[in-house]
Design an enzyme around this catalytic site. Structure first.
Site, short mmCIF file in Angstrom:
data_model
loop_
_atom_site.label_atom_id
_atom_site.label_comp_id
_atom_site.label_asym_id
_atom_site.label_seq_id
_atom_site.Cartn_x
_atom_site.Cartn_y
_atom_site.Cartn_z
N LYS A 195 20.92 -26.68 -129.37
CA LYS A 195 22.03 -26.25 -128.53
C LYS A 195 21.81 -26.69 -127.09
O LYS A 195 22.74 -26.73 -126.30
CB LYS A 195 22.11 -24.71 -128.52
CG LYS A 195 22.22 -24.09 -129.88
CD LYS A 195 22.12 -22.55 -129.72
CE LYS A 195 21.95 -21.94 -131.09
NZ LYS A 195 21.54 -20.51 -130.98
N GLY A 196 20.56 -27.03 -126.76
CA GLY A 196 20.20 -27.26 -125.37
C GLY A 196 21.02 -28.33 -124.66
O GLY A 196 21.24 -28.25 -123.45
N ASP B 143 18.53 -32.38 -123.58
CA ASP B 143 18.28 -31.66 -122.33
C ASP B 143 16.85 -31.91 -121.86
O ASP B 143 16.60 -32.14 -120.68
CB ASP B 143 18.54 -30.16 -122.50
CG ASP B 143 17.86 -29.57 -123.73
OD1 ASP B 143 17.59 -30.32 -124.68
OD2 ASP B 143 17.59 -28.36 -123.75
N ASP C 65 9.77 -32.62 -124.47
CA ASP C 65 8.51 -31.94 -124.17
C ASP C 65 7.37 -32.70 -124.85
O ASP C 65 6.74 -33.57 -124.25
CB ASP C 65 8.62 -30.48 -124.64
CG ASP C 65 7.45 -29.62 -124.17
OD1 ASP C 65 6.45 -30.18 -123.70
OD2 ASP C 65 7.53 -28.39 -124.30
N LYS D 113 9.06 -33.81 -119.62
CA LYS D 113 7.81 -33.17 -119.21
C LYS D 113 6.65 -34.15 -119.33
O LYS D 113 6.74 -35.15 -120.05
CB LYS D 113 7.57 -31.94 -120.09
CG LYS D 113 8.36 -30.73 -119.63
CD LYS D 113 7.82 -29.49 -120.27
CE LYS D 113 8.34 -28.24 -119.62
NZ LYS D 113 7.77 -27.04 -120.26
N PHE E 46 7.75 -23.59 -117.40
CA PHE E 46 8.74 -23.03 -118.31
C PHE E 46 10.11 -23.05 -117.63
O PHE E 46 10.39 -22.22 -116.78
CB PHE E 46 8.36 -21.60 -118.71
CG PHE E 46 9.00 -21.14 -119.98
CD1 PHE E 46 10.36 -21.34 -120.22
CD2 PHE E 46 8.25 -20.53 -120.96
CE1 PHE E 46 10.96 -20.93 -121.39
CE2 PHE E 46 8.83 -20.11 -122.16
CZ PHE E 46 10.19 -20.31 -122.36
N VAL E 47 10.93 -24.01 -117.99
CA VAL E 47 12.23 -24.16 -117.34
C VAL E 47 13.35 -23.58 -118.20
O VAL E 47 13.34 -23.68 -119.42
CB VAL E 47 12.54 -25.63 -116.98
CG1 VAL E 47 11.75 -26.07 -115.78
CG2 VAL E 47 12.30 -26.56 -118.16
N ASP F 2 16.88 -22.46 -122.84
CA ASP F 2 16.78 -21.01 -123.06
C ASP F 2 15.36 -20.50 -123.10
O ASP F 2 14.40 -21.26 -123.23
CB ASP F 2 17.44 -20.65 -124.40
CG ASP F 2 16.56 -21.05 -125.60
OD1 ASP F 2 16.13 -22.23 -125.65
OD2 ASP F 2 16.28 -20.19 -126.45
N ARG G 229 20.81 -19.77 -121.02
CA ARG G 229 21.43 -21.08 -121.22
C ARG G 229 22.60 -21.29 -120.27
O ARG G 229 22.91 -22.42 -119.90
CB ARG G 229 21.94 -21.22 -122.66
CG ARG G 229 20.86 -21.32 -123.72
CD ARG G 229 21.49 -21.79 -125.03
NE ARG G 229 20.67 -21.52 -126.20
CZ ARG G 229 19.71 -22.32 -126.66
NH1 ARG G 229 19.45 -23.45 -126.04
NH2 ARG G 229 19.03 -22.01 -127.74
#
Ligand code: PRP
Length: 181
Positions: A44-45, A101, A104, A132, A153-154, A160, A166
């Site tokens: 969903k990001g 989005d 990582d 990242k 932690f963004v 989310d 979100r």
């Protein structure tokens, strides 16, 4: 309790996000001139990124969505991915641009690109708003990167923590006290 109170600091405000997305859209317009690429948003990001990027692009683009999930629990990707929602479109002979989005570990995208490449598209490229440090080490060619960010932690703008935050319009760093307990 407002969401803002859980934010340690703002990493990227609305203006910074908007400006960078305009730049990425201009690059995409130039690179895909005379083509009609299909934007594949990863739920969903990526919802916010796709919504804003698509409106900043002037080319005729299609939009489609995939939802994937890493097997296993925990916060780290395992690299084994299953498809929760597949594309509606047939991407044979299409130029595909995956929109994310954040990258990582890079494991999700690595898997996804291999999966989409097996469907006979003309090309598969990746656009991510955030990347990242760990992702830089993985051998994954990302054509469009909005921002390289620190390993924090963004949340916000699609990102989310336990499905919350979100809808924050900016990208912030979450207070450690929120996820420590
Ligand atoms: C996030 C993000 C990427 C993935 C990146 O999705 O949107 O898809 O993790 O991590 P990786 O590079 O380590 O593989 P998440 O699984 O949190 O789902 P969501 O988009 O629904 O929040």
């Amino acid at each position: 309790m407002t969401m803002d109170e859980d934010v340690e600091r703002i990493l990227l405000d609305e203006q910074a996000i908007r400006d960078r997305i305009s730049e990425l859209a201009a690059e995409i317009d130039r690179d895909y001139k005379d083509e009609a690429p299909i934007l594949v948003g990863v739920l969903k990001g990526a919802v916010m990124v796709v919504a804003d990027l698509a409106r900043a692009i002037t080319l005729d683009v299609d939009m489609d969505w995939m939802a994937v999930s890493s097997y296993g629990s925990g916060t780290k990707s395992s690299g084994v991915v299953r498809i929760l929602k597949d594309l509606s479109a047939d991407i044979t002979d299409r130029h595909v641009l995956i929109v994310e989005d954040i990258i990582d570990s890079g494991l999700t995208l690595s898997w996804l690109r291999t999966n989409l490449r097996s469907r006979g598209p003309k090309s598969v490229e990746i656009c991510t708003l955030l990347r990242k440090p760990e992702a830089v080490k993985v051998d994954i060619d990302v054509k469009y990167v909005g921002f390289d960010i620190p390993n924090e932690f963004v949340i916000g703008y699609g990102l989310d923590h336990a499905e919350k935050y979100r809808n924050l319009p900016y990208i912030g760093i979450l207070k450690p006290s929120v996820y420590a307990d």
